[in-house]
Motif scaffolding. Structure first.
Motif, PDB file in Angstrom:
ATOM      1  N   GLU A 125       5.794  -5.269 -12.047  1.00  0.00           N
ATOM      2  CA  GLU A 125       4.391  -5.609 -11.827  1.00  0.00           C
ATOM      3  C   GLU A 125       3.740  -4.621 -10.859  1.00  0.00           C
ATOM      4  OE1 GLU A 125       6.841  -8.906 -13.131  1.00  0.00           O
ATOM      5  OE2 GLU A 125       6.954  -7.697 -11.294  1.00  0.00           O
ATOM      6  N   TRP A 126       4.421  -4.337  -9.769  1.00  0.00           N
ATOM      7  CA  TRP A 126       3.860  -3.414  -8.780  1.00  0.00           C
ATOM      8  C   TRP A 126       3.785  -1.999  -9.352  1.00  0.00           C
ATOM      9  CZ3 TRP A 126       4.623   0.983  -5.955  1.00  0.00           C
ATOM     10  CH2 TRP A 126       3.818   1.148  -4.818  1.00  0.00           C
ATOM     11  N   SER A 127       4.827  -1.605 -10.099  1.00  0.00           N
ATOM     12  CA  SER A 127       4.842  -0.262 -10.690  1.00  0.00           C
ATOM     13  C   SER A 127       3.711  -0.096 -11.690  1.00  0.00           C
ATOM     14  CB  SER A 127       6.183  -0.013 -11.368  1.00  0.00           C
ATOM     15  OG  SER A 127       7.247  -0.016 -10.436  1.00  0.00           O
ATOM     16  N   GLU A 128       3.458  -1.131 -12.479  1.00  0.00           N
ATOM     17  CA  GLU A 128       2.360  -1.072 -13.452  1.00  0.00           C
ATOM     18  C   GLU A 128       1.013  -0.951 -12.743  1.00  0.00           C
ATOM     19  OE1 GLU A 128       0.945  -0.586 -16.955  1.00  0.00           O
ATOM     20  OE2 GLU A 128       2.849  -1.665 -17.165  1.00  0.00           O
ATOM     21  N   GLU A 129       0.847  -1.734 -11.698  1.00  0.00           N
ATOM     22  CA  GLU A 129      -0.417  -1.737 -10.958  1.00  0.00           C
ATOM     23  C   GLU A 129      -0.673  -0.389 -10.280  1.00  0.00           C
ATOM     24  OE1 GLU A 129      -2.554  -4.171  -7.248  1.00  0.00           O
ATOM     25  OE2 GLU A 129      -0.633  -4.860  -8.081  1.00  0.00           O
ATOM     26  N   HIS A 130       0.388   0.274  -9.846  1.00  0.00           N
ATOM     27  CA  HIS A 130       0.254   1.527  -9.096  1.00  0.00           C
ATOM     28  C   HIS A 130       0.758   2.729  -9.883  1.00  0.00           C
ATOM     29  CE1 HIS A 130      -0.814  -0.602  -5.347  1.00  0.00           C
ATOM     30  NE2 HIS A 130       0.004  -1.536  -5.798  1.00  0.00           N
ATOM     31  N   LEU A 131       0.743   2.607 -11.211  1.00  0.00           N
ATOM     32  CA  LEU A 131       1.304   3.647 -12.074  1.00  0.00           C
ATOM     33  C   LEU A 131       0.670   5.012 -11.820  1.00  0.00           C
ATOM     34  CD1 LEU A 131       3.159   4.435 -14.424  1.00  0.00           C
ATOM     35  CD2 LEU A 131       1.349   3.700 -15.991  1.00  0.00           C
ATOM     36  N   HIS A 132      -0.624   5.042 -11.599  1.00  0.00           N
ATOM     37  CA  HIS A 132      -1.333   6.317 -11.463  1.00  0.00           C
ATOM     38  C   HIS A 132      -1.667   6.671 -10.010  1.00  0.00           C
ATOM     39  CE1 HIS A 132      -1.656   6.333 -15.791  1.00  0.00           C
ATOM     40  NE2 HIS A 132      -2.207   5.133 -15.775  1.00  0.00           N
ATOM     41  N   ASP A 133      -1.039   5.995  -9.066  1.00  0.00           N
ATOM     42  CA  ASP A 133      -1.279   6.290  -7.656  1.00  0.00           C
ATOM     43  C   ASP A 133      -0.680   7.645  -7.274  1.00  0.00           C
ATOM     44  OD1 ASP A 133      -2.420   3.827  -7.567  1.00  0.00           O
ATOM     45  OD2 ASP A 133      -1.175   3.043  -5.945  1.00  0.00           O
ATOM     46  N   ASP A 134      -1.186   8.209  -6.203  1.00  0.00           N
ATOM     47  CA  ASP A 134      -0.636   9.442  -5.664  1.00  0.00           C
ATOM     48  C   ASP A 134       0.804   9.194  -5.191  1.00  0.00           C
ATOM     49  OD1 ASP A 134      -1.021  12.244  -4.446  1.00  0.00           O
ATOM     50  OD2 ASP A 134      -0.328  11.041  -2.745  1.00  0.00           O
ATOM     51  N   PRO A 135       1.759  10.036  -5.583  1.00  0.00           N
ATOM     52  CA  PRO A 135       3.155   9.813  -5.194  1.00  0.00           C
ATOM     53  C   PRO A 135       3.377   9.684  -3.696  1.00  0.00           C
ATOM     54  CG  PRO A 135       3.039  11.450  -6.932  1.00  0.00           C
ATOM     55  CD  PRO A 135       1.626  11.173  -6.507  1.00  0.00           C
ATOM     56  N   GLU A 136       2.640  10.429  -2.889  1.00  0.00           N
ATOM     57  CA  GLU A 136       2.807  10.331  -1.439  1.00  0.00           C
ATOM     58  C   GLU A 136       2.416   8.946  -0.935  1.00  0.00           C
ATOM     59  OE1 GLU A 136       4.143  12.409   0.859  1.00  0.00           O
ATOM     60  OE2 GLU A 136       4.821  13.497  -0.911  1.00  0.00           O
ATOM     61  N   ARG A 137       1.362   8.398  -1.514  1.00  0.00           N
ATOM     62  CA  ARG A 137       0.937   7.048  -1.139  1.00  0.00           C
ATOM     63  C   ARG A 137       1.955   6.010  -1.592  1.00  0.00           C
ATOM     64  NH1 ARG A 137      -1.330   4.054   2.551  1.00  0.00           N
ATOM     65  NH2 ARG A 137      -2.703   2.402   1.761  1.00  0.00           N
ATOM     66  N   VAL A 138       2.500   6.195  -2.782  1.00  0.00           N
ATOM     67  CA  VAL A 138       3.545   5.297  -3.282  1.00  0.00           C
ATOM     68  C   VAL A 138       4.763   5.347  -2.373  1.00  0.00           C
ATOM     69  CG1 VAL A 138       5.178   4.917  -5.172  1.00  0.00           C
ATOM     70  CG2 VAL A 138       2.776   5.384  -5.682  1.00  0.00           C
ATOM     71  N   LYS A 139       5.145   6.562  -1.978  1.00  0.00           N
ATOM     72  CA  LYS A 139       6.309   6.722  -1.095  1.00  0.00           C
ATOM     73  C   LYS A 139       6.097   5.984   0.225  1.00  0.00           C
ATOM     74  CE  LYS A 139       7.055  10.804   0.697  1.00  0.00           C
ATOM     75  NZ  LYS A 139       7.457  12.227   0.800  1.00  0.00           N
ATOM     76  N   GLU A 140       4.926   6.106   0.773  1.00  0.00           N
ATOM     77  CA  GLU A 140       4.611   5.438   2.037  1.00  0.00           C
ATOM     78  C   GLU A 140       4.738   3.918   1.902  1.00  0.00           C
ATOM     79  OE1 GLU A 140       0.603   4.655   4.721  1.00  0.00           O
ATOM     80  OE2 GLU A 140       0.758   6.515   3.564  1.00  0.00           O
ATOM     81  N   LYS A 141       4.201   3.365   0.818  1.00  0.00           N
ATOM     82  CA  LYS A 141       4.231   1.915   0.615  1.00  0.00           C
ATOM     83  C   LYS A 141       5.647   1.406   0.363  1.00  0.00           C
ATOM     84  CE  LYS A 141      -0.506   1.481  -1.126  1.00  0.00           C
ATOM     85  NZ  LYS A 141      -1.359   1.121  -2.287  1.00  0.00           N
ATOM     86  N   LEU A 142       6.408   2.139  -0.450  1.00  0.00           N
ATOM     87  CA  LEU A 142       7.759   1.682  -0.769  1.00  0.00           C
ATOM     88  C   LEU A 142       8.706   1.852   0.418  1.00  0.00           C
ATOM     89  CD1 LEU A 142       8.273   2.835  -4.464  1.00  0.00           C
ATOM     90  CD2 LEU A 142       7.568   0.602  -3.572  1.00  0.00           C
ATOM     91  N   LEU A 143       8.496   2.890   1.234  1.00  0.00           N
ATOM     92  CA  LEU A 143       9.317   3.047   2.434  1.00  0.00           C
ATOM     93  C   LEU A 143       9.050   1.903   3.402  1.00  0.00           C
ATOM     94  CD1 LEU A 143      11.335   4.642   4.087  1.00  0.00           C
ATOM     95  CD2 LEU A 143       9.448   6.094   4.894  1.00  0.00           C
ATOM     96  N   ARG A 144       7.791   1.508   3.518  1.00  0.00           N
ATOM     97  CA  ARG A 144       7.473   0.360   4.365  1.00  0.00           C
ATOM     98  C   ARG A 144       8.145  -0.909   3.834  1.00  0.00           C
ATOM     99  NH1 ARG A 144       2.054  -0.070   3.749  1.00  0.00           N
ATOM    100  NH2 ARG A 144       1.775   1.698   5.175  1.00  0.00           N
ATOM    101  N   ALA A 145       8.154  -1.075   2.515  1.00  0.00           N
ATOM    102  CA  ALA A 145       8.807  -2.239   1.915  1.00  0.00           C
ATOM    103  C   ALA A 145      10.310  -2.212   2.165  1.00  0.00           C
ATOM    104  CB  ALA A 145       8.525  -2.275   0.418  1.00  0.00           C
ATOM    105  N   PHE A 146      10.906  -1.024   2.152  1.00  0.00           N
ATOM    106  CA  PHE A 146      12.340  -0.899   2.433  1.00  0.00           C
ATOM    107  C   PHE A 146      12.644  -1.345   3.860  1.00  0.00           C
ATOM    108  CE2 PHE A 146      16.060   1.434   3.940  1.00  0.00           C
ATOM    109  CZ  PHE A 146      16.968   1.251   2.915  1.00  0.00           C
ATOM    110  N   HIS A 147      11.831  -0.892   4.805  1.00  0.00           N
ATOM    111  CA  HIS A 147      12.048  -1.284   6.202  1.00  0.00           C
ATOM    112  C   HIS A 147      11.861  -2.786   6.385  1.00  0.00           C
ATOM    113  CE1 HIS A 147      12.650   2.733   7.563  1.00  0.00           C
ATOM    114  NE2 HIS A 147      11.399   3.134   7.394  1.00  0.00           N
ATOM    115  N   GLU A 148      10.860  -3.362   5.728  1.00  0.00           N
ATOM    116  CA  GLU A 148      10.610  -4.792   5.857  1.00  0.00           C
ATOM    117  C   GLU A 148      11.757  -5.611   5.267  1.00  0.00           C
ATOM    118  OE1 GLU A 148       6.935  -5.189   3.819  1.00  0.00           O
ATOM    119  OE2 GLU A 148       5.707  -4.499   5.521  1.00  0.00           O
ATOM    120  N   ALA A 149      12.289  -5.176   4.145  1.00  0.00           N
ATOM    121  CA  ALA A 149      13.362  -5.928   3.488  1.00  0.00           C
ATOM    122  C   ALA A 149      14.674  -5.840   4.248  1.00  0.00           C
ATOM    123  CB  ALA A 149      13.550  -5.419   2.059  1.00  0.00           C
TER     124      ALA A 149
END
Length: 332
Positions: free
Chosen positions: A240-264
């Protein structure tokens, strides 16, 4: 018969291998510059990262026998990683961790495709744009990087499309009613997070399913057998998240997913290397009944991990292998 197979993922390679063993002449066309499809290993100066398929299981007797052969050949080994479930930042052992043995290719997931491709005429970097009739045979229109006119490959006595359902439907639609049976089978994308740390995180698990996060899965890649030492982690975002952010800038995606990794994980250690990769056709969200599609009169068909193949669920290596094997046994 002279047979073209479109797609050098697991399904395409298995189908090619079996048909060639039957005495057919096979050419496999792959648009990427490597074989194996989602069984990929991203190579860096820090070593390899299995950023696609994480592992595979075997539930059917036929596939178990095949995996046993791969294991005997030294192509795959069991992964005995400690698995957990994470919710609200708290990890607990995964209740279904021991339901199936989990296997990985060695020294990286990409190695399995490379082994299966041995002895097969595989042509990478070949994007097939159309399948066209040529009397009683078939031609393939191959995209050219140098001129606006497509090149032509063939003629072939038969064509097998071993691509994701969405792509298979586009190729088959102009030439076969099989496309109608595929319908609107959808494949969800997946953003993959690739991380390397200078020191061990000591999280107490090697892989985890995550609830309530952008990430649905994380794994310590170097916990798998025969990997290069280091603290390497892979994260897969939810469909669901990948579909929603499919066309996002990779750097922005990296920032969001790294934050999710730290939170988890609860770890604040920053990686020394971080990157992301988008698998646009990562996971089948629904299955097509049966094992494969084959039009005997026209000699054209399709196989892939989006067929049910007698299993519950889709998108697994076992679905791909069973589907490809069924089509190879049918297309004679």
């Amino acid at each position: 018969m002279h047979i073209a197979i479109i797609g050098a993922g697991l399904a395409g390679l298995v189908c090619a291998q079996r048909l060639q063993a039957q005495g057919h002449s096979i050419v496999v066309y792959e648009r990427d510059n490597h074989v194996g499809g989602r069984m990929g290993t991203r190579q860096t100066e820090l070593g390899g990262f299995d950023h696609g398929t994480q592992y595979f299981t075997a539930s059917s007797e036929r596939f178990r026998k095949e995996v046993a052969g791969w294991q005997k050949a030294g192509w795959v080994l069991p992964w005995q990683g400690r698995l957990a479930a994470i919710e609200n930042g708290k990890a607990k052992p995964a209740g279904h961790a021991d339901r199936h043995r989990r296997f990985v290719a060695v020294p990286g997931m990409a190695a399995l495709g490379e082994h299966l491709a041995q002895g097969i005429d595989v042509r990478t970097g070949q994007n097939i744009r159309r399948v066209e009739r040529y009397g009683e045979q078939w031609l393939l229109a191959v995209q050219s990087d140098t001129v606006p006119i497509d090149a032509s490959a063939g003629p072939f006595d038969a064509v097998i499309v071993a691509a994701p359902a969405d792509l298979a439907r586009l190729l088959l639609q102009p030439v076969s009613t099989l496309a109608e049976r595929i319908g609107e089978e959808h494949l969800a994308p997946c953003w993959a997070l690739i991380l390397s740390f200078e020191q061990a995180l000591d999280l107490g698990y090697d892989g985890a399913w995550i609830k309530g996060s952008r990430l649905k899965w994380i794994a310590r890649d170097t916990s798998k057998p025969m990997r290069r030492p280091g603290e390497h982690w892979i994260g897969h975002a939810s469909p669901e998240w990948s579909e929603e952010h499919l066309h996002d800038d990779p750097e922005r995606v990296k920032e969001k997913l790294l934050r999710a990794f730290h939170e988890a994980t609860g770890s604040l250690v920053q990686p020394v290397f971080a990157d992301v990769y988008c698998w646009r056709h990562a996971q089948a969200t629904s299955t097509l009944p049966g094992d494969c599609l084959w039009d005997a009169a026209a000699r054209i068909g399709a196989c892939g991990d989006w067929f049910a193949a007698g299993l519950d669920g889709a998108g697994r290596a076992e679905n791909a292998w069973l589907s490809a094997s069924a089509l190879a046994d049918t297309a004679v």
